[in-house]
Design an enzyme around this catalytic site. Structure first.
Site, mmCIF file in Angstrom:
data_model
loop_
_atom_site.group_PDB
_atom_site.id
_atom_site.type_symbol
_atom_site.label_atom_id
_atom_site.label_comp_id
_atom_site.label_asym_id
_atom_site.label_seq_id
_atom_site.Cartn_x
_atom_site.Cartn_y
_atom_site.Cartn_z
ATOM 1 N N ASP A 198 0.682 -1.131 0.004
ATOM 2 C CA ASP A 198 -0.409 0.366 -0.213
ATOM 3 C C ASP A 198 0.652 0.940 0.321
ATOM 4 O OD1 ASP A 198 -2.298 -1.891 0.187
ATOM 5 O OD2 ASP A 198 -2.567 -1.710 2.113
HETATM 6 N N1 URA Z 1 -1.442 -6.173 3.515
HETATM 7 C C1 URA Z 1 -1.872 -4.776 4.112
HETATM 8 O O1 URA Z 1 -2.611 -4.325 4.824
HETATM 9 N N2 URA Z 1 -0.965 -3.596 3.470
HETATM 10 C C2 URA Z 1 0.031 -3.851 2.370
HETATM 11 O O2 URA Z 1 0.642 -3.177 1.935
HETATM 12 C C3 URA Z 1 0.449 -5.081 2.594
HETATM 13 C C4 URA Z 1 -0.521 -6.333 3.598
#
Ligand code: URA
Length: 246
Positions: free
Chosen positions: A103
């Protein structure tokens, strides 16, 4: 230096005779120039040769471990002009791209490669590649909630697979939890923690398969050696075999 038609034939794309025809027909370019002269000498290591617009040179496979900082998009382009992966890999000639996503507000280990086969294997659910995260969550979950994370929590896209979950640091207001999962659902860790009532405030991916972020600072990358890539591929094929035997 070698004759152009010989280089084309050695690249395995045509017979020398066919290569000569293509050259005479103007279908071959060397460093951006159409070449129709049959005897033209080229250096296959250095000259960029296109036949009917396609490069005859196989790109060297390169794989990097990258510590993605916060607020970088895990993609090749962002219409909103935010920082993306190529901003960090300008010095690398090959077109490398991220394997999967972290993310915008997650930092940590991201593999960046031009090895399509490796990328597919890492992303394919049947290989069950382990991903480890350290999440700082609001509050301190009790043991029942931790067990729920381990056994599986219901998200809007179904029950999560069993996970390894360990409390690594507790404070009054928040705590750090290490989670090892092998699924790759969208925002999975955030949704899992939210589901037990402890939203994530900060998230770092610390490990992918046998590779860790150790030694890398935010925004840095290092290239995997041939033996590290071979080790990773071996690990993936082993995991697949084990899964078939289950
Ligand atoms: N899980 C999440 O919530 N975000 C990420 O970036 C990776 C795994």
């Amino acid at each position: 230096m070698e004759r152009l038609q010989k280089v084309l034939a050695q690249a395995g794309i045509a017979s020398r005779r066919q290569a000569e025809v293509w050259i005479q027909e103007g279908k071959v370019q060397v460093n951006g120039q159409v070449v129709t002269e049959l005897g033209t000498k080229v250096d296959p290591e250095k000259d960029h040769i296109l036949v009917k617009g396609k490069s005859i040179q196989k790109e060297r496979k390169r794989t990097f471990l990258f510590y993605k900082p916060l607020y970088v998009i895990s993609s090749m382009h962002d219409p909103q002009g935010r920082k993306v992966i190529p901003d960090f890999f300008r010095a690398i000639q090959e077109r490398v791209y991220p394997v999967g996503r972290l993310d915008f507000d997650t930092e940590g280990l991201l593999l960046v490669t031009n090895d399509g086969e490796l990328a597919n294997h890492l992303l394919h659910p049947r290989f069950e590649v382990e991903k480890q995260y350290v999440a700082t969550v609001k509050g301190v979950p009790d043991e029942a909630s931790m067990e729920q994370l381990r056994q599986g929590v219901y998200l809007d896209d179904g029950l999560t697979a069993p996970a390894q979950v360990k409390m690594i640091h507790k404070r009054e207001e928040d705590c750090k939890i290490k989670l090892t999962i092998h699924e790759g659902r969208n925002r999975q860790v955030r949704r899992m923690c939210k589901a037990i009532g402890h939203p994530v405030m900060h998230l770092v991916r610390t490990r992918l398969a046998n590779l860790t972020v150790k030694g890398l600072k935010r925004g840095e990358f290092r290239e995997l050696s041939a033996s590290e890539v071979a080790g990773l591929k071996k690990l993936l094929s082993g995991e697949r075999k084990q899964k078939r035997q289950k």
